[in-house]
Design a protein around this motif. Structure first.
Motif: not given
Length: 523
Positions: A296, A369, A141, A304-305, A77, A288, A301, A291-292, A73
């Protein structure tokens, strides 16, 4: 003159803090107001700002687990986000420059790509400061965001090397000698004790790493970061980072001032910067979505975003280099600087209410998710816990040990630091890894037998947020928390905590009681 700058920054920082806005916003405003008043950037202030960034990167390294960077990730990412962002924003900036030809000179595809790349970075300074203020650097996160930042720093270094043609010296191979020198460095840290020598040791190591890398034609900030990473496993790494915290925050005030003092924009530049800031939600949406898609959790997500939704000081470095090479006109550097400043305000203000935002929109967020969870995102379990200690630092560990001595009491601990939890579990303690501000965690934990939750956390805001999340999840037991100052006691009680212990008062009381008991035993 630097004293006047810092004094004015203090006034602006205090002013915005009184109205509920993070002080760093005030520092940024101070820089622009000083610029407007006719003051210019000085060499001394630039040195203060550079020192702040160096110390900050060193402390990031002290808290970083290198294995975090190897996680899919993080590397997937960061790489994917940069490629997608540069492609999309290049087209948007080129189209914007074509449409707004009256506001800006003609822009080439190459220049548009450079601007997009400069805006692809998220601010290490802003993100780490926001995470530290909220006590979330060790959360899932928080670690993800810091991992992304480190990867982006690597991208920036690669770009600087490629653009300038400044290859590392052949003497860079001599840096490998640092590995056999580590036992000596570790011994030096151990001998520095816990007083004034400890932060001085941190300064020497951070600046030493900077200078060593500069000597072999590698960006010095990367050296400070790598020195910190190499020392991250040292038993005093956390204490060393804490000893540098106040110094780092002080020097970073200089950094925020330098942004405002760099240049004063005109109306057209302000308009372009505002348009650039309209791209920030796209930046968050890209993070986002990535990450998803990497499995995650929605909350991880989202947070963190949100914290990565800003532009970076590295964007200014990239922009300045492009200007010096004649690849970009100087006015674009001012636009990027203004965009960076506004994005800091955006992140600092919006992230303050991030947990309540998630609670309000979690139904929508969790739709993205994936059904299969990553190993780290599987919820832990509590087995008939009666007492739960949140925060397994020195105070939390002491409370845990004291409660464990009571007969027929089931005590559990929880901490957001996965490595710390692993060590405690290996010692045979009942400890789980979890973020207390995660309302989803409380809904998935069996807390119906818990009679008392002890919040052994340094931040009272964290304690208040966790209290709120516990009550949202239907917890009906008692909540106790610690405070360091008397005014914090009343604030915690007003926000739902049942019992508050003044850390220093209670420490003194406990010391007196145990000493008296010992004295009585001698007679």
């Amino acid at each position: 003159m630097e004293y006047v700058f810092l004094l004015f920054a203090f006034v602006c920082g205090l002013t915005v803090k009184l109205i509920g806005i993070p002080p760093l916003v005030g520092y940024l405003v101070a820089g622009f107001l000083l610029n407007f008043a006719g003051y210019s950037l000085t060499d001394d202030l630039t040195q203060i700002a550079n020192l702040g960034i160096t110390i900050m990167l060193f402390t990031i390294g002290l808290k970083l687990n290198i294995r975090d960077l190897s996680r899919r990730e993080v590397w997937a990412g960061s790489v994917t986000h940069t490629l997608l962002w540069v492609g999309i924003i290049t087209c948007l900036v080129y189209g914007l420059a074509t449409i707004a030809a009256s506001l800006t000179n003609k822009l080439s595809w190459q220049s548009a790509a450079l601007i997009a790349f400069a805006l692809s970075f998220s601010s290490t300074v802003c993100v780490v400061k926001v995470l530290e203020e909220s006590g979330e650097t060790k959360t899932r996160h928080g670690r993800l965001a810091i991992g992304i930042l480190v990867m982006q720093d690597v991208f920036a270094v690669i770009f600087l090397v490629a653009a300038t043609g400044k290859l590392p010296s052949v003497w860079a191979l001599a840096l490998l000698a640092l590995f056999p020198a580590m036992p000596i460095i570790n011994k030096m840290i151990n001998k520095s004790g816990h007083g004034e020598l400890l932060p001085l040791t941190g300064f020497i190591l951070a600046l030493g790493g900077y200078q060593l890398f500069e000597l072999v034609n590698i960006k010095g900030d990367l050296g400070a970061l790598i020195f910190g990473i190499m020392l991250a496993q040292h038993e005093k790494s956390s204490e060393l980072a804490k000893s540098l915290l106040s110094f780092k925050d002080l020097f970073l005030i200089g950094f925020f001032l330098t942004i405002g003092l760099t240049a004063l924009p005109d109306l057209s530049m302000v308009m372009l910067a505002i348009v650039f800031c309209l791209f920030i939600p796209l930046k968050a949406a890209l993070f986002f979505g990535l990450f998803t898609s990497l499995r995650l959790r929605g909350r991880t997500s989202y947070l963190s975003s949100l914290v990565l939704s800003n532009y970076s000081e590295f964007g200014l470095i990239v922009g300045a280099l492009a200007v010096s090479l004649g690849l970009l006109e100087n006015n674009w550097l001012v636009v990027i600087a203004l965009s960076v400043s506004v994005s800091f305000v955006f992140t600092s203000v919006l992230y303050r209410n991030s947990h309540s935002q998630y609670h309000s929109y979690k139904g929508i967020i969790r739709r993205f998710e994936k059904p299969k969870r990553l190993k780290e995102d599987i919820y832990p379990t509590l087995h008939n816990a009666e007492f739960l200690v949140l925060g397994m630092g020195r105070v939390g560990r002491g409370a845990f040990n004291a409660l464990s001595k009571l007969a027929e009491v089931n005590v559990w601990g929880m901490d957001a630091d996965r490595m710390k939890v692993k060590e405690l579990v290996e010692e045979g303690l009942s400890v789980i890894c979890g973020d207390g501000e995660d309302v989803d965690l409380w809904y998935n934990l069996d807390i119906k037998h818990v009679r008392l939750v002890l919040l052994a956390l340094p931040s009272i805001q964290d304690s208040i947020n966790i209290t709120s999340q516990l009550k949202n999840a239907g917890y009906s037991g008692k909540i106790a928390a610690i405070a360091r100052y008397e005014d914090e006691v009343a604030y915690l009680l007003e926000n739902g905590v049942d019992k508050v212990f003044n850390f220093f008062n209670e420490a003194g009381l406990g010391f007196a009681e145990e000493s008296l008991a010992y004295a009585n035993e001698q007679h």
